[in-house]
Motif scaffolding. Sequence first.
Motif, mmCIF file in Angstrom:
data_model
loop_
_atom_site.group_PDB
_atom_site.id
_atom_site.type_symbol
_atom_site.label_atom_id
_atom_site.label_comp_id
_atom_site.label_asym_id
_atom_site.label_seq_id
_atom_site.Cartn_x
_atom_site.Cartn_y
_atom_site.Cartn_z
ATOM 1 N N PHE A 64 -67.714 51.600 30.565
ATOM 2 C CA PHE A 64 -66.535 51.817 29.737
ATOM 3 C C PHE A 64 -65.411 50.897 30.199
ATOM 4 O O PHE A 64 -65.448 50.347 31.297
ATOM 5 N N LEU A 65 -64.420 50.742 29.336
ATOM 6 C CA LEU A 65 -63.223 49.965 29.637
ATOM 7 C C LEU A 65 -62.049 50.905 29.811
ATOM 8 O O LEU A 65 -62.020 51.991 29.225
ATOM 9 N N TYR A 66 -61.084 50.472 30.587
ATOM 10 C CA TYR A 66 -59.842 51.228 30.753
ATOM 11 C C TYR A 66 -58.720 50.243 31.048
ATOM 12 O O TYR A 66 -58.961 49.126 31.525
ATOM 13 N N LEU A 67 -57.503 50.637 30.724
ATOM 14 C CA LEU A 67 -56.342 49.790 30.953
ATOM 15 C C LEU A 67 -55.751 50.097 32.319
ATOM 16 O O LEU A 67 -55.489 51.265 32.641
ATOM 17 N N MET B 81 -63.388 47.056 33.587
ATOM 18 C CA MET B 81 -64.621 47.710 33.133
ATOM 19 C C MET B 81 -65.310 48.415 34.293
ATOM 20 O O MET B 81 -65.421 47.871 35.390
ATOM 21 N N LYS B 82 -65.764 49.631 34.017
ATOM 22 C CA LYS B 82 -66.680 50.321 34.928
ATOM 23 C C LYS B 82 -68.069 49.945 34.442
ATOM 24 O O LYS B 82 -68.440 50.196 33.307
ATOM 25 N N LEU C 214 -63.205 40.438 30.213
ATOM 26 C CA LEU C 214 -62.925 39.614 29.048
ATOM 27 C C LEU C 214 -63.909 39.931 27.940
ATOM 28 O O LEU C 214 -65.120 40.019 28.181
ATOM 29 N N ALA C 215 -63.410 40.078 26.730
ATOM 30 C CA ALA C 215 -64.254 40.385 25.581
ATOM 31 C C ALA C 215 -64.997 39.140 25.114
ATOM 32 O O ALA C 215 -64.439 38.046 25.076
ATOM 33 N N SER C 216 -66.259 39.337 24.736
ATOM 34 C CA SER C 216 -67.019 38.253 24.108
ATOM 35 C C SER C 216 -66.688 38.205 22.621
ATOM 36 O O SER C 216 -66.057 39.127 22.076
#
Length: 91
Positions: free
Chosen positions: A29-32, A64-65, A76-78
């Motif tokens: 998951f992603l987190y800010l 990201m975890k 970074l997003a693809s």
Amino acid sequence: MNMKFGDAIEALKEGKKVARQGWNGKGMFLYLTNGSNISQARDNALDTIIKKNGSATINPHIDMKAADDTFVIGWLASQTDMLSEDWIIID
């Protein structure tokens, strides 16, 4: 409910965790991460700035975890991530 990337970014700004249903790894998951100001060095680059300015500012960023329980700092997003519409909020 599936979301677009922009919606996922807005959810991150609200303090939520997000992930893509299309990711293969379990538990990812992603987190800010909020920005911060530090006065003790954690690495050589920060040490140089702290010695010069007395502190260093770390800007807010998305982390990201990963599936193996490690953390990717500054994820970074693809292109695929940005165009996908399978983003979900993680509880």
